[in-house]
Design a protein around this motif. Structure first.
Motif, PDB file in Angstrom:
ATOM      1  N   VAL A  41       1.091  -1.284   0.217  1.00 11.14           N
ATOM      2  CA  VAL A  41       0.075  -0.283   0.231  1.00 11.14           C
ATOM      3  C   VAL A  41       1.377   1.115  -0.145  1.00 11.14           C
ATOM      4  N   PHE A  42       1.831   1.105   1.014  1.00  8.83           N
ATOM      5  CA  PHE A  42       2.559   2.151   0.758  1.00  8.83           C
ATOM      6  C   PHE A  42       3.053   2.673  -0.575  1.00  8.83           C
ATOM      7  N   SER A  43       3.385   1.502  -1.552  1.00 14.19           N
ATOM      8  CA  SER A  43       4.513   1.505  -2.698  1.00 14.19           C
ATOM      9  C   SER A  43       3.360   1.933  -3.727  1.00 14.19           C
ATOM     10  N   ILE A  44       1.664   1.115  -3.366  1.00 15.81           N
ATOM     11  CA  ILE A  44       1.303   1.700  -4.574  1.00 15.81           C
ATOM     12  C   ILE A  44       0.745   3.506  -4.544  1.00 15.81           C
ATOM     13  N   VAL A  45       0.531   4.682  -3.074  1.00 19.29           N
ATOM     14  CA  VAL A  45       0.078   5.417  -2.564  1.00 19.29           C
ATOM     15  C   VAL A  45       1.774   6.333  -4.069  1.00 19.29           C
ATOM     16  N   THR A  46       2.445   6.334  -3.371  1.00 15.29           N
ATOM     17  CA  THR A  46       4.121   6.690  -3.582  1.00 15.29           C
ATOM     18  C   THR A  46       3.620   6.604  -4.745  1.00 15.29           C
ATOM     19  N   VAL A  47       3.632   5.661  -5.631  1.00 14.30           N
ATOM     20  CA  VAL A  47       3.960   5.604  -7.260  1.00 14.30           C
ATOM     21  C   VAL A  47       3.116   6.209  -7.878  1.00 14.30           C
ATOM     22  N   GLY A  48       1.635   5.797  -6.831  1.00 13.92           N
ATOM     23  CA  GLY A  48       0.610   6.963  -7.595  1.00 13.92           C
ATOM     24  C   GLY A  48       1.012   8.420  -7.861  1.00 13.92           C
ATOM     25  N   LEU A  49       0.591   8.970  -6.458  1.00 16.04           N
ATOM     26  CA  LEU A  49       1.241  10.563  -5.882  1.00 16.04           C
ATOM     27  C   LEU A  49       2.143  10.983  -6.917  1.00 16.04           C
ATOM     28  N   GLU A  50       3.568  10.241  -7.410  1.00 15.07           N
ATOM     29  CA  GLU A  50       4.646  11.175  -7.292  1.00 15.07           C
ATOM     30  C   GLU A  50       4.324  12.198  -8.583  1.00 15.07           C
TER      31      GLU A  50
END
Length: 425
Positions: free
Chosen positions: A48-57
């Motif tokens: 979830v951390f990775s998905i949020v990071t990628v989605g908001l980059e």
């Protein structure tokens, strides 16, 4: 503000940005499992951390280009403080999941604005011909030093915290939250930038997508940036192969999971030290090689060779296997830091202030995309055929990426509003 003052502020912010992450690194998984989470739940929280990071980059990169670097960095520090504080007191899966979301937002917000602030400030002080390498090199080295010190301190702190005072594994995370709060104050006080025109929320929401779209078009349509994005993706493949396969390999060499965890903490700290050395050596590597692109080729070749050594020594056992893995790991991070620093310099030379952070976020997104690809493929390959095969593939991908720097367009003149020239770097 002088160039020296800008550099000092940039180095301080770089150190404080990565210190909280280093502090929590060694104890994060153990804290989660100690509070009752299964390994599957830990993995989901990290995902979830990775998905949020990628989605908001990209949106957060565009936001920094629209509203300013300091505002976005301050928001990142605030989210990180909240995420780590929540993590320190979390007792359920859903609390840890929310903590992962907050940390993902913080990570996306912090991707690029500090470096963009430094480059913009240096350009205002010394002009667009200012040499970016020395300052960026010291910034990269400071980030690695911060991670090295953080992982060592975070790994040792639970041993000295009385269990009656708090859950010992929560102490490094709580200290990380306090450090993030200090970062928030430093960003607000130490990073002045030209005033941005007052905008309504509606205008900001309109401008950010347009800025993101323009940055993506620039990265895809400019030869130098397109090559740099592919190089970042290749680096992501290698880094993920290391994160996925090294802990298990060291546990196998050390004999037990606990001893392997300690070995990994020490090797990770040595790797961060190697990364600091690589960042500091990058300007000299560029001079000796005859340009940034040729220096990046040398760094890429060293990285590929190091992963190849990991593959070739995967059959060794005992102290010989442990020593060879540690040496290869350190050399890998030296080479990766040289390449990363010189790619960062070439990226900033190829853009203007208007899209600087957006393009930096695009590069970070490319790195993470390479990591996702490796996560989906190399883990399966390693499970079926062994870690040697997976590392061999990663080494081949990295070595092939050296071709991206051959006859690399400089991109420097575009940032000054002139037609770009081709050159060897």
């Amino acid at each position: 503000m002088t160039a020296r003052s800008a550099l000092r502020r940039y180095l301080l912010v770089s150190f404080l940005t990565w210190l909280p992450l280093g502090l929590m690194m060694a104890s994060m998984v153990l804290l989660m499992t100690g509070r009752g989470l299964s390994l599957a739940q830990v993995g989901l929280s990290v995902t979830v951390f990775s998905i949020v990071t990628v989605g908001l980059e990209l949106p957060t990169g565009g936001l920094a280009d629209v509203v300013g670097r300091r505002v976005v960095l301050a928001a990142s520090a605030a989210f990180l403080t909240a995420g780590l504080a929540l993590m320190a007191v979390s007792t359920t899966f859903w609390m840890f999941l929310l903590s992962g979301v907050l940390k993902g937002v913080a990570r996306a917000l912090s991707s690029g604005p500090a470096t963009s602030w430094y480059v913009d400030t240096l350009h205002r002080v010394e002009g667009h011909d200012a040499d970016l390498k020395p300052g960026l090199a010291r910034g990269g080295a400071m980030e690695s030093v911060s991670l090295c010190l953080g992982v060592l301190a975070g790994g040792g702190l639970p041993l000295v915290v009385p269990s009656g005072l708090m859950f010992p594994l929560a102490a490094p995370v709580l200290l990380g939250a306090a450090t993030a709060a200090i970062l928030l104050v430093v960003v607000l006080l130490a990073l002045p930038e030209p005033p941005h025109p007052r905008r309504s929320l509606a205008s900001v929401l309109r401008e950010v997508p347009a800025t993101v779209a323009g940055g993506v078009r620039l990265a895809a349509g400019t030869s130098v940036l397109r090559r740099l994005m592919l190089a970042a993706a290749s680096s992501g493949v290698v880094l993920m192969s290391i994160e996925l396969l090294t802990p298990g390999r060291l546990a196998e060499l050390a004999g037990t999971a606990e001893q392997g965890s300690l070995a990994y903490a020490v090797v990770a700290a040595l790797g961060f030290a190697g990364s600091a050395a690589g960042s500091a050596l990058a300007p000299r590597a560029a001079r000796l090689a005859g340009g940034s692109a040729r220096g990046a080729i040398a760094g890429t070749a060293l990285t590929a060779l190091s992963v190849g050594v990991l593959a070739a020594t995967a059959g060794l056992s005992g102290p010989a296997g442990l020593l060879s893995a540690a040496l290869a790991y350190v050399a890998l991070f030296v080479g990766g830091a040289v390449t990363g620093l010189l790619c960062l310099e070439m990226t900033h030379k190829a853009v203007t202030a208007a899209e600087r952070t957006t393009v930096s976020s695009t590069s970070s997104l490319s790195l993470q995309s390479g990591g996702i690809l490796a996560n989906l493929t190399l883990a399966t390959l390693a499970a079926q055929t062994g870690v040697a095969a997976a590392w061999t593939v990663a080494a081949a991908v990295m070595l092939s990426s050296a071709l991206l720097f051959v006859r690399m367009p400089t991109g420097a003149s575009r940032a000054q509003g002139l037609p770009a020239r081709s050159g060897s770097g």
